[in-house]
Design a protein around this motif. Structure first.
Motif, PDB file in Angstrom:
ATOM      1  N   ASP A 384       0.928  -1.220  -0.466  1.00 31.26           N
ATOM      2  CA  ASP A 384       0.054   0.220  -0.198  1.00 31.26           C
ATOM      3  C   ASP A 384       0.897   1.177   0.393  1.00 31.26           C
ATOM      4  OD1 ASP A 384      -1.905  -1.659  -0.136  1.00 31.26           O
ATOM      5  OD2 ASP A 384      -2.448  -1.750   2.231  1.00 31.26           O
ATOM      6  N   GLU A 414       1.300   6.610   2.437  1.00 32.90           N
ATOM      7  CA  GLU A 414       0.694   4.804   2.333  1.00 32.90           C
ATOM      8  C   GLU A 414      -0.643   4.643   2.414  1.00 32.90           C
ATOM      9  OE1 GLU A 414       1.479   1.784   6.021  1.00 32.90           O
ATOM     10  OE2 GLU A 414       2.648   3.153   6.124  1.00 32.90           O
ATOM     11  N   LEU A 416      -4.000   3.472   4.090  1.00 30.95           N
ATOM     12  CA  LEU A 416      -4.210   3.216   5.463  1.00 30.95           C
ATOM     13  C   LEU A 416      -5.170   2.390   5.247  1.00 30.95           C
ATOM     14  CD1 LEU A 416      -3.430   6.099   8.187  1.00 30.95           C
ATOM     15  CD2 LEU A 416      -2.517   4.659   7.363  1.00 30.95           C
ATOM     16  N   HIS A 417      -5.802   1.220   6.221  1.00 27.96           N
ATOM     17  CA  HIS A 417      -6.103   0.198   6.605  1.00 27.96           C
ATOM     18  C   HIS A 417      -7.687   0.708   6.417  1.00 27.96           C
ATOM     19  CE1 HIS A 417      -6.361   1.278  10.779  1.00 27.96           C
ATOM     20  NE2 HIS A 417      -7.753   0.998  10.512  1.00 27.96           N
ATOM     21  N   ASP A 418      -8.019   1.832   6.514  1.00 26.85           N
ATOM     22  CA  ASP A 418      -9.588   2.020   6.470  1.00 26.85           C
ATOM     23  C   ASP A 418      -9.812   2.457   4.541  1.00 26.85           C
ATOM     24  OD1 ASP A 418      -8.414   4.606   5.731  1.00 26.85           O
ATOM     25  OD2 ASP A 418      -9.041   5.532   7.104  1.00 26.85           O
ATOM     26  N   GLY A 419      -8.635   2.944   4.104  1.00 30.19           N
ATOM     27  CA  GLY A 419      -9.243   2.820   2.566  1.00 30.19           C
ATOM     28  C   GLY A 419      -9.161   4.515   2.412  1.00 30.19           C
ATOM     29  N   TYR A 422      -4.440   8.665   4.086  1.00 28.03           N
ATOM     30  CA  TYR A 422      -3.222   8.403   4.392  1.00 28.03           C
ATOM     31  C   TYR A 422      -1.852   9.309   4.635  1.00 28.03           C
ATOM     32  CZ  TYR A 422      -5.132   7.367  -0.778  1.00 28.03           C
ATOM     33  OH  TYR A 422      -6.245   7.194  -1.928  1.00 28.03           O
ATOM     34  N   SER A 460      -6.577  -0.544  16.561  1.00 30.95           N
ATOM     35  CA  SER A 460      -5.545  -0.165  15.402  1.00 30.95           C
ATOM     36  C   SER A 460      -6.421   1.029  14.824  1.00 30.95           C
ATOM     37  CB  SER A 460      -5.990  -1.547  14.796  1.00 30.95           C
ATOM     38  OG  SER A 460      -5.348  -2.032  14.405  1.00 30.95           O
ATOM     39  N   GLN A 481       6.091  -2.237  10.649  1.00 31.35           N
ATOM     40  CA  GLN A 481       6.010  -1.196  10.843  1.00 31.35           C
ATOM     41  C   GLN A 481       6.115  -0.164  12.156  1.00 31.35           C
ATOM     42  OE1 GLN A 481       2.474  -1.609  11.540  1.00 31.35           O
ATOM     43  NE2 GLN A 481       1.748  -3.051  10.510  1.00 31.35           N
TER      44      GLN A 481
END
Length: 572
Positions: A384, A414, A416-419, A422, A460, A481
């Motif tokens: 990502d 980058e 992030l996991h929530d889409g 960044y 998270s 990480q």
């Protein structure tokens, strides 16, 4: 077949018959024109003449009552040829003879035939020679134990194994024929052609003794030193050492293999060319190149590939695919221990590997320092993460990533996991460090701006947005990480998620080019450029002043990057 005439006229039936006759006549005329012109085999009326024999007698009650039995210095003449032997049975009625011992036939000053035994048919001009046969024609000799020589067509046939020798080559096969008029030979079954420089093995070979050109048909193999050629249809000039190969041919040399629908190879110059569905493999360096046109100079270590060119590197667990309009390779200090190569990929470069993807306008790889440099709007992706700048240099160590250097207008982003959000870092230049291919840390230098979202370790969730500006930023990673961040001095602000100003979500030069990213190894052929207005801005930079001596005085002159570039040679 019944033909009915419904025409009540006087000449109706005659017209139909006339038309049929004319059609048949026209058909015969066409067939006669299409038929190949070949010398008809008609029996000659010229008799075989006995010139000399030391002893002549008849054996009317023996095994050959119709023969004249000849002994000692026997000689015959027939249609310009002289035939000699130790003894013979001469059949005048059938215009033929059987010859025994030191049989020799001379035809002009260009052809001779030797054997232990021969039968000659004067009417059909056919000689059947057996045992220790040697046919000599100009500079070519044919050795066999069974040869039929047809004087009418000038063709010799052998069918129990034969060996033909010319100036430089030796040809061996089970069956074959030699045409004394065209000086062309055909060999079949377990054929080998050998000289001092190569060995050719095939099932069917057409060989021109005038030009020393060999044409192979069927599975064939040519071995010359460390070079091996496999083909099913090809021409090989044994004098010039030039091969023209068709039918999916393969050339192997020193651990390198070149395959194509058509290949052309010059042994003396070391130049080979491949056309259509070309595959070049280097097993030593574990890479492969495919294209529709390939040019390679083995002695100079230079190569060119174009038309759907793809370079594949399988030195790692996963294969890297790189495509561009043109790929060139140069080798330096090729005859020394310091040999190194440069690889140039230019115009519309796209690369894909499962863990990393990249696009740029041009790319250069130098094996001397294991550095790969990407020019003009280069972008790389890893998971990502997206990295871009004006120039990106990637350094390899033992075929794995060691470090990367982004020069000018560097941006790291980058998703992030929530889409939606960044992490972003922008700076003048940026460095990334790897250990065994894993990212361990990054460093940003010069005009550093950061947008960062701290994450709650428990669930998270995003805790807020941190915006800061500094001169240097170092980030340390472990297992992909973020562990900690270091800056010498910075100014920044942290905003709760509900109080983030709209202007802080993205840095001024932020851009996300996921729509350009290659999605698989097939997508590298589909060029997608940046949308209007998203390309990097051209920045004019000034170099350090250069001192010049003019009129005894030292003066400084400022030289821009554009001025300096004018003196550089064209990379293409």
């Amino acid at each position: 077949m019944t033909i009915r005439n419904n025409n009540k006229g006087k000449y109706g039936g005659h017209r139909i018959i006339l038309v049929i006759v004319l059609c048949l006549f026209g058909l015969c005329l066409v067939q006669s024109k299409m038929a190949p012109k070949k010398k008809p085999r008609t029996k000659t009326n010229e008799r075989v003449y006995l010139i000399h024999a030391d002893v002549l007698h008849y054996d009317q009650y023996g095994r050959n009552p119709n023969a004249q039995i000849l002994n000692g210095n026997v000689a015959f003449r027939h249609k310009g040829a002289k035939l000699t032997c130790d003894s013979a049975y001469f059949y005048q009625e059938s215009n033929s003879f059987k010859a025994f011992g030191h049989v020799r036939m001379l035809q002009g000053d260009t052809l001779s035939l030797f054997s232990d035994y021969a039968f000659y048919d004067g009417d059909n001009q056919m000689a059947e020679a057996r045992n220790n046969v040697v046919l000599t024609h100009r500079g070519t000799k044919l050795y066999t134990d069974s040869l039929n020589y047809d004087r009418l067509y000038g063709i010799g046939y052998f069918f129990e194994g034969g060996r033909m020798v010319d100036k430089n080559n030796v040809l061996v096969s089970d069956w074959g024929e030699y045409d004394t008029e065209t000086r062309e030979a055909i060999f079949n079954y377990d054929v080998s052609l050998k000289n001092k420089k190569f060995l050719l093995n095939t099932d069917t070979l057409y060989y021109d003794t005038k030009t020393s050109l060999a044409h192979v048909v069927g599975p064939s193999r040519i071995t010359s030193g460390e070079s091996v050629i496999n083909t099913t249809d090809g021409f090989y000039d044994t004098n010039k050492e030039v091969a023209r190969l068709y039918g999916r041919a393969t050339l192997t040399n020193k651990g390198k293999e070149l395959t194509g629908d058509s290949l052309f190879y010059d042994e003396k110059t070391g130049v080979s060319r491949g056309y259509d569905n070309v595959v070049y493999k280097d097993s030593e360096n574990k890479n492969e190149l495919t294209c529709n046109y390939f040019w390679y100079n083995d002695k100079a270590g230079m190569a060119l590939a174009t038309d759907s060119a793809v370079m594949k590197d399988y030195s790692q667990k996963d294969t890297l695919f790189v495509h561009s309009d043109t790929i060139r390779m140069y080798t330096y200090d090729i005859e020394t221990d310091s040999v190194y190569r440069t690889l140039h990929c230019y115009n519309r470069v796209r690369a894909f590997r499962t863990d990393v993807q990249a696009v740029c306008d041009s790319l250069v790889y130098n094996s001397k320092d294991s550095c790969m440099t990407m020019y003009k709007d280069p972008i790389t992706w890893n998971g990502d993460r997206q990295l871009l700048g004006e120039v990106i240099k990637v350094y390899m160590k033992d075929s794995t990533l060691d470090r990367a250097h982004v020069i000018n207008q560097a941006l790291s982003a980058e998703l992030l996991h929530d889409g939606k959000h960044y992490n972003q870092v922008a700076s003048r230049e940026m460095f990334a460090y790897f250990d065994k291919g894993e990212l361990t840390g990054t460093e940003a230098r010069g005009n550093v701006m950061v947008v960062f979202y701290p994450v709650d370790d428990k669930d998270s969730t995003l805790m807020g947005l941190v915006y800061l500006e500094t001169d240097t930023l170092r980030m340390y990673m472990k297992d992909r990480q973020l562990q900690r961040i270091w800056t010498p001095k910075n100014s920044g602000t942290m905003y709760p998620m509900t109080q983030i100003p709209p202007s802080r979500y993205k840095l001024p030069n932020f851009a996300w080019f996921d729509y350009i990213r290659p999605v698989d190894k097939h997508d590298i052929f589909n060029w997608r450029g940046k949308k209007d207005g998203t390309a990097l801005k051209t920045v004019t930079r000034h170099a350090a002043p250069l001192q010049q001596i003019s009129g005894g005085q030292v003066s400084s002159v400022s030289v821009t990057a554009e001025d300096d570039k004018k003196g550089m040679p064209d990379n293409n």
